[in-house]
Structures are given as structure tokens and as C-alpha cells.
Design a protein around this motif. Structure first.
Motif, PDB file in Angstrom:
ATOM      1  N   MET A   1       0.838  -1.182   0.000  1.00 38.35           N
ATOM      2  CA  MET A   1       0.000   0.000   0.000  1.00 38.35           C
ATOM      3  C   MET A   1       0.887   1.252   0.000  1.00 38.35           C
ATOM      4  SD  MET A   1      -3.521   0.392   2.139  1.00 38.35           S
ATOM      5  CE  MET A   1      -3.402  -0.924   3.287  1.00 38.35           C
ATOM      6  N   PRO A   2       0.464   2.313  -0.664  1.00 39.99           N
ATOM      7  CA  PRO A   2       1.265   3.546  -0.700  1.00 39.99           C
ATOM      8  C   PRO A   2       1.393   4.171   0.692  1.00 39.99           C
ATOM      9  CG  PRO A   2      -0.561   3.649  -2.271  1.00 39.99           C
ATOM     10  CD  PRO A   2      -0.743   2.412  -1.459  1.00 39.99           C
ATOM     11  N   GLN A   3       2.501   4.877   0.887  1.00 42.53           N
ATOM     12  CA  GLN A   3       2.704   5.602   2.138  1.00 42.53           C
ATOM     13  C   GLN A   3       2.709   7.096   1.859  1.00 42.53           C
ATOM     14  OE1 GLN A   3       6.258   3.899   3.901  1.00 42.53           O
ATOM     15  NE2 GLN A   3       4.998   2.412   4.993  1.00 42.53           N
ATOM     16  N   TYR A   4       2.245   7.852   2.862  1.00 40.76           N
ATOM     17  CA  TYR A   4       2.094   9.302   2.733  1.00 40.76           C
ATOM     18  C   TYR A   4       2.684   9.995   3.948  1.00 40.76           C
ATOM     19  CZ  TYR A   4      -1.204   7.935  -0.860  1.00 40.76           C
ATOM     20  OH  TYR A   4      -1.769   7.375  -1.977  1.00 40.76           O
ATOM     21  N   LEU A   5       3.254  11.151   3.717  1.00 44.39           N
ATOM     22  CA  LEU A   5       3.756  12.007   4.780  1.00 44.39           C
ATOM     23  C   LEU A   5       2.731  13.110   4.989  1.00 44.39           C
ATOM     24  CD1 LEU A   5       6.115  12.937   6.649  1.00 44.39           C
ATOM     25  CD2 LEU A   5       6.877  14.328   4.714  1.00 44.39           C
ATOM     26  N   VAL A   6       2.233  13.227   6.194  1.00 38.84           N
ATOM     27  CA  VAL A   6       1.329  14.315   6.547  1.00 38.84           C
ATOM     28  C   VAL A   6       2.079  15.189   7.547  1.00 38.84           C
ATOM     29  CG1 VAL A   6      -0.857  14.955   7.622  1.00 38.84           C
ATOM     30  CG2 VAL A   6      -0.736  12.925   6.160  1.00 38.84           C
ATOM     31  N   CYS A   7       2.399  16.423   7.152  1.00 37.02           N
ATOM     32  CA  CYS A   7       3.142  17.365   8.006  1.00 37.02           C
ATOM     33  C   CYS A   7       2.203  18.469   8.460  1.00 37.02           C
ATOM     34  CB  CYS A   7       4.256  18.044   7.222  1.00 37.02           C
ATOM     35  SG  CYS A   7       5.409  16.954   6.457  1.00 37.02           S
ATOM     36  N   ASN A   8       2.370  18.903   9.699  1.00 35.02           N
ATOM     37  CA  ASN A   8       1.653  20.098  10.111  1.00 35.02           C
ATOM     38  C   ASN A   8       2.671  21.198  10.402  1.00 35.02           C
ATOM     39  OD1 ASN A   8       2.558  19.343  12.685  1.00 35.02           O
ATOM     40  ND2 ASN A   8       0.647  18.336  13.162  1.00 35.02           N
ATOM     41  N   TYR A   9       2.258  22.423  10.195  1.00 28.88           N
ATOM     42  CA  TYR A   9       3.161  23.559  10.255  1.00 28.88           C
ATOM     43  C   TYR A   9       2.735  24.537  11.326  1.00 28.88           C
ATOM     44  CZ  TYR A   9       5.146  21.736   6.045  1.00 28.88           C
ATOM     45  OH  TYR A   9       5.769  20.912   5.153  1.00 28.88           O
ATOM     46  N   LEU A  10       3.721  25.053  12.063  1.00 26.86           N
ATOM     47  CA  LEU A  10       3.502  26.022  13.130  1.00 26.86           C
ATOM     48  C   LEU A  10       4.147  27.343  12.751  1.00 26.86           C
ATOM     49  CD1 LEU A  10       4.469  23.738  16.138  1.00 26.86           C
ATOM     50  CD2 LEU A  10       2.167  24.490  15.525  1.00 26.86           C
ATOM     51  N   PRO A  11       3.571  28.462  13.190  1.00 24.74           N
ATOM     52  CA  PRO A  11       4.254  29.740  12.963  1.00 24.74           C
ATOM     53  C   PRO A  11       5.532  29.770  13.802  1.00 24.74           C
ATOM     54  CG  PRO A  11       2.316  30.042  14.352  1.00 24.74           C
ATOM     55  CD  PRO A  11       2.312  28.615  13.894  1.00 24.74           C
ATOM     56  N   ASP A  12       6.543  30.492  13.349  1.00 24.57           N
ATOM     57  CA  ASP A  12       7.808  30.542  14.081  1.00 24.57           C
ATOM     58  C   ASP A  12       7.651  31.111  15.483  1.00 24.57           C
ATOM     59  OD1 ASP A  12       9.425  29.217  12.338  1.00 24.57           O
ATOM     60  OD2 ASP A  12      10.136  31.019  11.322  1.00 24.57           O
ATOM     61  N   ASP A  13       6.623  31.933  15.692  1.00 21.09           N
ATOM     62  CA  ASP A  13       6.416  32.499  17.034  1.00 21.09           C
ATOM     63  C   ASP A  13       5.432  31.663  17.868  1.00 21.09           C
ATOM     64  OD1 ASP A  13       4.076  33.082  15.674  1.00 21.09           O
ATOM     65  OD2 ASP A  13       4.080  35.214  16.190  1.00 21.09           O
ATOM     66  N   PHE A  14       5.249  30.401  17.495  1.00 23.76           N
ATOM     67  CA  PHE A  14       4.317  29.520  18.205  1.00 23.76           C
ATOM     68  C   PHE A  14       4.695  29.418  19.681  1.00 23.76           C
ATOM     69  CE2 PHE A  14       3.300  25.210  19.740  1.00 23.76           C
ATOM     70  CZ  PHE A  14       1.924  25.286  19.677  1.00 23.76           C
ATOM     71  N   ASP A  15       3.692  29.533  20.537  1.00 24.26           N
ATOM     72  CA  ASP A  15       3.880  29.431  21.986  1.00 24.26           C
ATOM     73  C   ASP A  15       3.246  28.130  22.462  1.00 24.26           C
ATOM     74  OD1 ASP A  15       3.987  29.667  24.726  1.00 24.26           O
ATOM     75  OD2 ASP A  15       2.800  31.503  24.812  1.00 24.26           O
ATOM     76  N   PRO A  16       4.051  27.140  22.834  1.00 27.37           N
ATOM     77  CA  PRO A  16       3.502  25.845  23.259  1.00 27.37           C
ATOM     78  C   PRO A  16       2.541  25.942  24.438  1.00 27.37           C
ATOM     79  CG  PRO A  16       5.894  25.723  23.036  1.00 27.37           C
ATOM     80  CD  PRO A  16       5.506  27.152  22.867  1.00 27.37           C
ATOM     81  N   SER A  17       2.638  27.005  25.229  1.00 27.21           N
ATOM     82  CA  SER A  17       1.742  27.138  26.384  1.00 27.21           C
ATOM     83  C   SER A  17       0.292  27.395  25.959  1.00 27.21           C
ATOM     84  CB  SER A  17       2.224  28.246  27.326  1.00 27.21           C
ATOM     85  OG  SER A  17       2.064  29.511  26.722  1.00 27.21           O
ATOM     86  N   THR A  18       0.086  27.690  24.670  1.00 27.79           N
ATOM     87  CA  THR A  18      -1.283  27.914  24.190  1.00 27.79           C
ATOM     88  C   THR A  18      -2.007  26.609  23.869  1.00 27.79           C
ATOM     89  OG1 THR A  18      -0.567  28.136  21.890  1.00 27.79           O
ATOM     90  CG2 THR A  18      -0.648  30.166  23.217  1.00 27.79           C
TER      91      THR A  18
END
Length: 132
Positions: A1-18
Motif C-alpha cells: 500500500m502507498p505511504q504518505y507524509l502528513v506534516c503540520n506547520y507552526l508559525p515561528d512564534d508559536f507558543d507551546p503554552s497555548t
């Protein structure tokens, strides 16, 4: 079966506390759903771009450069490697990931073994790349 990469993107100023506990539970629930469906092969979050290093090999010498290594306004925040019947199925999971993480995602197929040794101009015509 084919494989796929699913990436998610964050802004550079992302604050993990949010990131709320509810959001984390939604992501964990999606991961459990992917595992139960047998599509998830690997998943992980990635440290901020400022923590990255880049290794180049100019003139045969290895150079290590502290990140961020590209001038962008966003960076990869995490990814899944999925095994799906086709692009439509991979896109359905990618959309769920974008919703659960509340950030943009990109879905792309890996080159299949039969494409790896072909002429690059022929490979570039193959379907399988998409953006969300």
C-alpha cells in the motif's frame, strides 16, 4: 500500500503554552483512531526550528550551523507517516490532523519503489502531492 507524509506547520512564534489539554486529547484520540484503522506507521512532534542544526558539506568539509536554517515564517511542527489505500484516504486523515492540531497540514506521497529509478522528468509527472 502507498505511504504518505502528513506534516503540520507552526508559525515561528508559536507558543507551546497555548496548547490546551483538550487539544492534546483530540490529537491523542486521532492517533488512537489511526492506529485502530491500521494506517499510522509513525508519528512525532518536532522541536522548534530555533533548536535545529544544519549540516552542510561544502568542499568536502562538514559544517554545523545552528538553526533556524531557513528564512521562513513557519516550520514543521510534527508529522505522521501513514499507509493508506490511496491519496483520497490519506487526505481524509490529513484533514482530521489539521482539525485536531488546529494548524495547516500538507500531504505528499512517498515515491514508490517502481518510481525511484526512473527518469526524474517522468517521476515529476506522477500524481500524489497535495496541500491542505
Amino acid at each position: 500500500m502507498p505511504q504518505y507524509l502528513v506534516c503540520n506547520y507552526l508559525p515561528d512564534d508559536f507558543d507551546p503554552s497555548t496548547v490546551t489539554e483538550a487539544m492534546m486529547e483530540e490529537i491523542h484520540a486521532l492517533n488512537r483512531e489511526m492506529i485502530a484503522a491500521g494506517v499510522r506507521k509513525f508519528a512525532c512532534g518536532i522541536a522548534p526550528a530555533a533548536n535545529a542544526t544544519l549540516r552542510k558539506q561544502p568542499d568536502g568539509k562538514v559544517l554545523v550551523t545552528d538553526g533556524p536554517y531557513t528564512e521562513t515564517k513557519e516550520h514543521m511542527g510534527g508529522f505522521w507517516i501513514l499507509e493508506a489505500a490511496d491519496l483520497d484516504e490519506a487526505l481524509a486523515w490529513a484533514k482530521k490532523g489539521a482539525i485536531a492540531c488546529d494548524i495547516p497540514a500538507r500531504c505528499a506521497s512517498f515515491f514508490s519503489t517502481r518510481l525511484r529509478n526512473k527518469d526524474p522528468t517522468e517521476v515529476s509527472k506522477q500524481p500524489g502531492h497535495c496541500g491542505l
